[in-house]
Enzyme design. Structure first.
Site, PDB file in Angstrom:
ATOM      1  N   LEU A 154      37.907  45.364  37.224  1.00  0.00           N
ATOM      2  CA  LEU A 154      36.969  46.315  36.600  1.00  0.00           C
ATOM      3  C   LEU A 154      36.242  47.147  37.650  1.00  0.00           C
ATOM      4  CD1 LEU A 154      33.725  45.439  36.919  1.00  0.00           C
ATOM      5  CD2 LEU A 154      34.395  43.696  35.310  1.00  0.00           C
ATOM      6  N   ARG A 155      35.875  48.363  37.231  1.00  0.00           N
ATOM      7  CA  ARG A 155      35.058  49.244  38.075  1.00  0.00           C
ATOM      8  C   ARG A 155      33.636  49.219  37.551  1.00  0.00           C
ATOM      9  NH1 ARG A 155      37.783  54.422  36.044  1.00  0.00           N
ATOM     10  NH2 ARG A 155      37.756  53.056  34.241  1.00  0.00           N
ATOM     11  N   GLU A 156      32.661  49.173  38.443  1.00  0.00           N
ATOM     12  CA  GLU A 156      31.279  49.314  37.985  1.00  0.00           C
ATOM     13  C   GLU A 156      31.120  50.709  37.374  1.00  0.00           C
ATOM     14  OE1 GLU A 156      28.374  48.073  40.911  1.00  0.00           O
ATOM     15  OE2 GLU A 156      29.598  46.319  41.370  1.00  0.00           O
ATOM     16  N   LYS A 208      45.059  41.466  44.055  1.00  0.00           N
ATOM     17  CA  LYS A 208      43.689  41.980  44.002  1.00  0.00           C
ATOM     18  C   LYS A 208      43.317  42.724  45.292  1.00  0.00           C
ATOM     19  CE  LYS A 208      39.611  42.908  43.150  1.00  0.00           C
ATOM     20  NZ  LYS A 208      39.230  43.919  42.192  1.00  0.00           N
ATOM     21  N   LEU A 254      41.251  60.730  45.543  1.00  0.00           N
ATOM     22  CA  LEU A 254      41.408  61.669  46.660  1.00  0.00           C
ATOM     23  C   LEU A 254      40.184  62.570  46.746  1.00  0.00           C
ATOM     24  CD1 LEU A 254      45.169  62.798  46.540  1.00  0.00           C
ATOM     25  CD2 LEU A 254      44.064  61.314  48.220  1.00  0.00           C
ATOM     26  N   ALA A 256      37.251  63.658  48.630  1.00  0.00           N
ATOM     27  CA  ALA A 256      36.685  63.537  49.977  1.00  0.00           C
ATOM     28  C   ALA A 256      35.170  63.592  49.896  1.00  0.00           C
ATOM     29  CB  ALA A 256      37.212  64.675  50.843  1.00  0.00           C
ATOM     30  N   CYS A 264      32.619  45.838  46.863  1.00  0.00           N
ATOM     31  CA  CYS A 264      34.032  45.431  46.835  1.00  0.00           C
ATOM     32  C   CYS A 264      34.888  46.036  47.946  1.00  0.00           C
ATOM     33  CB  CYS A 264      34.632  45.750  45.471  1.00  0.00           C
ATOM     34  SG  CYS A 264      33.898  44.757  44.163  1.00  0.00           S
ATOM     35  N   LYS A 326      27.817  54.714  43.896  1.00  0.00           N
ATOM     36  CA  LYS A 326      28.565  55.632  43.036  1.00  0.00           C
ATOM     37  C   LYS A 326      27.700  55.914  41.813  1.00  0.00           C
ATOM     38  CE  LYS A 326      31.798  53.519  40.296  1.00  0.00           C
ATOM     39  NZ  LYS A 326      32.939  52.635  39.945  1.00  0.00           N
TER      40      LYS A 326
HETATM   41  N1  NAD Z   1      31.247  43.935  40.902  1.00  0.00           N
HETATM   42  C1  NAD Z   1      32.472  44.282  40.557  1.00  0.00           C
HETATM   43  O1  NAD Z   1      32.694  45.389  40.077  1.00  0.00           O
HETATM   44  C2  NAD Z   1      33.639  43.346  40.757  1.00  0.00           C
HETATM   45  C3  NAD Z   1      34.887  43.679  40.201  1.00  0.00           C
HETATM   46  C4  NAD Z   1      35.976  42.829  40.425  1.00  0.00           C
HETATM   47  C5  NAD Z   1      35.817  41.693  41.193  1.00  0.00           C
HETATM   48  N2  NAD Z   1      34.599  41.411  41.726  1.00  0.00           N
HETATM   49  C6  NAD Z   1      34.454  40.164  42.492  1.00  0.00           C
HETATM   50  O2  NAD Z   1      33.734  39.281  41.647  1.00  0.00           O
HETATM   51  C7  NAD Z   1      32.895  38.416  42.410  1.00  0.00           C
HETATM   52  C8  NAD Z   1      31.451  38.564  41.928  1.00  0.00           C
HETATM   53  O3  NAD Z   1      31.014  39.866  42.214  1.00  0.00           O
HETATM   54  P1  NAD Z   1      29.674  40.465  41.580  1.00  0.00           P
HETATM   55  O4  NAD Z   1      29.648  41.890  41.983  1.00  0.00           O
HETATM   56  O5  NAD Z   1      29.586  40.110  40.152  1.00  0.00           O
HETATM   57  O6  NAD Z   1      28.579  39.642  42.426  1.00  0.00           O
HETATM   58  P2  NAD Z   1      27.025  39.419  42.075  1.00  0.00           P
HETATM   59  O7  NAD Z   1      26.373  39.131  43.370  1.00  0.00           O
HETATM   60  O8  NAD Z   1      26.536  40.521  41.217  1.00  0.00           O
HETATM   61  O9  NAD Z   1      27.013  38.096  41.169  1.00  0.00           O
HETATM   62  C9  NAD Z   1      27.323  36.828  41.663  1.00  0.00           C
HETATM   63  C10 NAD Z   1      26.482  35.807  40.884  1.00  0.00           C
HETATM   64  O10 NAD Z   1      26.912  34.480  41.230  1.00  0.00           O
HETATM   65  C11 NAD Z   1      25.759  33.652  41.212  1.00  0.00           C
HETATM   66  N3  NAD Z   1      26.038  32.397  41.933  1.00  0.00           N
HETATM   67  C12 NAD Z   1      26.112  32.190  43.264  1.00  0.00           C
HETATM   68  N4  NAD Z   1      26.400  30.897  43.513  1.00  0.00           N
HETATM   69  C13 NAD Z   1      26.510  30.281  42.309  1.00  0.00           C
HETATM   70  C14 NAD Z   1      26.813  28.952  41.918  1.00  0.00           C
HETATM   71  N5  NAD Z   1      27.071  27.997  42.808  1.00  0.00           N
HETATM   72  N6  NAD Z   1      26.839  28.681  40.595  1.00  0.00           N
HETATM   73  C15 NAD Z   1      26.587  29.633  39.675  1.00  0.00           C
HETATM   74  N7  NAD Z   1      26.303  30.915  39.993  1.00  0.00           N
HETATM   75  C16 NAD Z   1      26.276  31.234  41.303  1.00  0.00           C
HETATM   76  C17 NAD Z   1      24.683  34.518  41.843  1.00  0.00           C
HETATM   77  O11 NAD Z   1      23.393  34.019  41.574  1.00  0.00           O
HETATM   78  C18 NAD Z   1      24.982  35.868  41.187  1.00  0.00           C
HETATM   79  O12 NAD Z   1      24.262  36.029  39.995  1.00  0.00           O
HETATM   80  C19 NAD Z   1      33.152  38.824  43.868  1.00  0.00           C
HETATM   81  O13 NAD Z   1      34.167  38.016  44.387  1.00  0.00           O
HETATM   82  C20 NAD Z   1      33.627  40.251  43.763  1.00  0.00           C
HETATM   83  O14 NAD Z   1      34.407  40.640  44.870  1.00  0.00           O
HETATM   84  C21 NAD Z   1      33.502  42.187  41.500  1.00  0.00           C
HETATM   85  O1  UPG Z   2      38.088  59.560  45.357  1.00  0.00           O
HETATM   86  C1  UPG Z   2      37.184  58.727  45.563  1.00  0.00           C
HETATM   87  C2  UPG Z   2      36.961  57.604  44.737  1.00  0.00           C
HETATM   88  C3  UPG Z   2      35.941  56.716  45.056  1.00  0.00           C
HETATM   89  N1  UPG Z   2      35.175  56.930  46.148  1.00  0.00           N
HETATM   90  C4  UPG Z   2      34.120  55.957  46.495  1.00  0.00           C
HETATM   91  O2  UPG Z   2      34.702  54.663  46.539  1.00  0.00           O
HETATM   92  C5  UPG Z   2      33.756  53.667  46.204  1.00  0.00           C
HETATM   93  C6  UPG Z   2      34.325  52.699  45.189  1.00  0.00           C
HETATM   94  O3  UPG Z   2      34.529  53.341  43.964  1.00  0.00           O
HETATM   95  P1  UPG Z   2      35.206  52.582  42.729  1.00  0.00           P
HETATM   96  O4  UPG Z   2      36.482  52.004  43.186  1.00  0.00           O
HETATM   97  O5  UPG Z   2      35.232  53.508  41.589  1.00  0.00           O
HETATM   98  O6  UPG Z   2      34.111  51.477  42.432  1.00  0.00           O
HETATM   99  P2  UPG Z   2      34.066  49.884  42.349  1.00  0.00           P
HETATM  100  O7  UPG Z   2      33.255  49.588  41.136  1.00  0.00           O
HETATM  101  O8  UPG Z   2      33.646  49.363  43.674  1.00  0.00           O
HETATM  102  O9  UPG Z   2      35.561  49.394  42.015  1.00  0.00           O
HETATM  103  C7  UPG Z   2      36.486  48.953  43.009  1.00  0.00           C
HETATM  104  O10 UPG Z   2      36.233  47.612  43.381  1.00  0.00           O
HETATM  105  C8  UPG Z   2      36.253  46.678  42.273  1.00  0.00           C
HETATM  106  C9  UPG Z   2      35.873  45.328  42.823  1.00  0.00           C
HETATM  107  O11 UPG Z   2      36.913  44.711  43.514  1.00  0.00           O
HETATM  108  C10 UPG Z   2      37.645  46.690  41.655  1.00  0.00           C
HETATM  109  O12 UPG Z   2      37.678  45.765  40.582  1.00  0.00           O
HETATM  110  C11 UPG Z   2      37.974  48.101  41.175  1.00  0.00           C
HETATM  111  O13 UPG Z   2      39.288  48.126  40.630  1.00  0.00           O
HETATM  112  C12 UPG Z   2      37.871  49.053  42.370  1.00  0.00           C
HETATM  113  O14 UPG Z   2      38.102  50.402  41.942  1.00  0.00           O
HETATM  114  C13 UPG Z   2      32.506  54.424  45.721  1.00  0.00           C
HETATM  115  O15 UPG Z   2      31.563  54.434  46.782  1.00  0.00           O
HETATM  116  C14 UPG Z   2      33.012  55.825  45.454  1.00  0.00           C
HETATM  117  O16 UPG Z   2      32.026  56.814  45.646  1.00  0.00           O
HETATM  118  C15 UPG Z   2      35.382  58.037  46.976  1.00  0.00           C
HETATM  119  O17 UPG Z   2      34.686  58.226  47.970  1.00  0.00           O
HETATM  120  N2  UPG Z   2      36.383  58.906  46.649  1.00  0.00           N
END
Ligand code: NAD
Ligand code: UPG
Length: 437
Positions: A154-156, A208, A254, A256, A264, A326
């Site tokens: 997922l993307r934020e 991933k 793409l 810039a 992430c 972002k």
């Molecule tokens: N944020 C994203 O968009 C996204 C997308 C895909 C994958 N991921 C991956 O998912 C994972 C989580 O990312 P996030 O952005 O949600 O992080 P986050 O920091 O927002 O959330 C992590 C949570 O885990 C909790 N935590 C820590 N230790 C714990 C424990 N022992 N038991 C229960 N809870 C505990 C923390 O308190 C926190 O609330 C990472 O590995 C990240 O790379 C994130």
């Molecule tokens: O053409 C582009 C696209 C993105 N960005 C930047 O790249 C960063 C990441 O963007 P985006 O990938 O949309 O956000 P995330 O929510 O970090 O999502 C990435 O990271 C997540 C956590 O692993 C993955 O799940 C998603 O698939 C992956 O897109 C941001 O700072 C954007 O501003 C650029 O500079 N140029």
């Protein structure tokens, strides 16, 4: 099936609420009491479009609950999703697996019946097999643990949409029954013919990080060309459009600008390099060093442009629009925008900042910047305006209105989103990343 989701941050809270939306009973577990209290009241402690509505709805219905008790989760659920953080280790490039190890151990110990643990966090390749053994060794009273790794893409900003309508589902496991259970969990998506890739642990883990490494590389690729067009002339946006028409390349990712940040891409490319080096493949992912360096050079470039425009930074009045990594997010982890704002401050500039959602998170990391309540407040009296996160409200700004508030009509478009001609017609000096000036 009843689920627990362990770790209720950006990923876990989204997964938990989305699973409740699909009709499952879900218990979110976290060690952060404040977060659990807030979620239990139906209040999301971060910004994510569409998620507050789901959270409120399912907390009210009772289908979604939150706790800090692993014992409660072990009693309640048949399937436990691990969604805790894997941040960069302090002073190193590798991933910090402390939270994953602790949560897997705790839930395996708490399981009261045969159970499935599904990792969703992003982890170094080889982790799942180790964690599977760890989980089984922690299990009590003959409980059997099935184990799978199901990375999340997922993307934020689009977290709910991406969870409910994923591009693909990837499951790494050595257990047929885990595959069957996860097919049932994701039946909603499979009904729409979403590709379901059932594979081994290592492939799932690598899919991933390969995806994120590819995306980061694509951004740094276009940003490297920015360095060329800034020197020789040319327009990076036209270049990106032109190569993007080639379907093998594609226009997405793409754009810039000031580069990638967030929780992430930066940490995942560093962790991947660290992991392959540990495996003895020192040179294999070396190109990711370049990807990282090109990305970080973009921040230097913005600071340089501002300094050049103002003939030095000491005492200059700078307005930074956007601090989130972002738009549509309040996340400032490794944010290029906040980093640039901080560097300008450290170089002696007086820095006003405004972000529609990230002021609070930014001020925790960088308390000394002047946080403003609107972009109009932020630009008041500015010698230069920097657009560093492309929120709609900044892209849509009227150059005449902004021009009436600033000291000097100078703007740096760090995301290549403004119509340069319109701004120049209003008497603005416009500097962009990717065009020579
Ligand atoms: N944020 C994203 O968009 C996204 C997308 C895909 C994958 N991921 C991956 O998912 C994972 C989580 O990312 P996030 O952005 O949600 O992080 P986050 O920091 O927002 O959330 C992590 C949570 O885990 C909790 N935590 C820590 N230790 C714990 C424990 N022992 N038991 C229960 N809870 C505990 C923390 O308190 C926190 O609330 C990472 O590995 C990240 O790379 C994130
Ligand atoms: O053409 C582009 C696209 C993105 N960005 C930047 O790249 C960063 C990441 O963007 P985006 O990938 O949309 O956000 P995330 O929510 O970090 O999502 C990435 O990271 C997540 C956590 O692993 C993955 O799940 C998603 O698939 C992956 O897109 C941001 O700072 C954007 O501003 C650029 O500079 N140029």
């Amino acid at each position: 099936m009843k689920f627990s989701v362990i770790g209720t941050g950006y990923l876990g809270a989204t997964h938990a609420a989305s699973m409740a939306e699909l009709g499952f009973e879900v218990l979110g577990v976290d060690i952060d009491q404040e977060k659990i209290d807030s979620l239990s009241r139906g209040e999301l402690p971060f910004h994510e479009p569409g998620l507050p509505e789901l959270l409120r709805k399912h907390v009210a219905s009772g289908r979604l609950r939150f706790t800090t008790s692993f014992a409660e989760a072990g009693e309640f659920a048949d399937v436990h999703f691990i969604a805790v953080g894997t941040p960069q280790r302090a002073g190193e490039h590798g991933a910090d697996m402390t939270y994953v190890d602790a949560s897997v151990s705790a839930i395996a110990r708490a399981a009261t019946r045969d159970t499935l643990i599904v990792g969703k966090s992003t982890v170094p390749v080889g982790s799942a097999r180790r964690l599977k053994d760890l989980a089984q060794s922690e299990a009590r009273n003959g409980v059997k643990i099935d184990f799978a790794w199901n990375p999340e893409f997922l993307r934020e900003g689009f977290a709910v949409e991406d969870t409910l309508r994923p591009d693909r589902l990837v499951v790494g496991t050595d257990s047929d029954s885990a595959v069957e259970k996860l097919r049932a969990v994701y039946a909603y998506a499979l009904g729409r013919e979403t590709p379901f890739i059932s594979t081994d642990f290592e492939t799932a883990e690598l899919v991933k990080v390969a995806a994120n490494a590819f995306l980061a590389t694509k951004i740094s690729f276009i940003n490297a060309f920015s360095e060329v067009t800034e020197t020789v002339g040319g327009d990076i946006r036209v270049l990106a459009d032109a190569i993007g028409y080639d379907k093998r390349i594609g226009r997405r990712f793409l754009n810039a600008g000031v580069g990638f940040g967030g929780g992430c891409l930066p940490k995942d490319i560093r962790a991947l390099q660290a992991r392959v080096s540990e495996l003895g493949l020192d040179s294999t992912m070396r190109f990711l060093n370049e990807v990282d360096e090109i990305n970080l050079r973009r921040r230097d470039r913005v600071v340089h442009i501002v300094s050049e425009l103002l003939d030095g930074l000491e005492g200059a009045s700078v307005a930074v629009l956007g601090t989130a990594f972002k738009p549509n997010s309040d996340d400032v982890r490794d944010s290029p925008a906040l980093d640039v704002a901080g560097r300008l401050y450290n170089s002696g500039a007086d820095v006003n900042v405004y972000d529609p959602q990230a002021n609070e998170n930014s001020s925790k990391r960088f308390p000394r910047l002047n946080y403003c309540a609107s972009y109009k407040d932020a630009v008041a009296g500015a010698d230069v305006v920097l657009l560093l996160t492309e929120w709609d409200e900044f892209v849509e700004m009227d150059p005449e209105i902004v021009g009436s508030l600033v000291s000097h009509r100078r703007i740096v478009d760090g995301r290549n989103v403004l119509n340069t001609d319109t701004w120049e017609d209003s008497g603005w000096v416009v500097r962009t990343l990717g065009r020579k000036s």
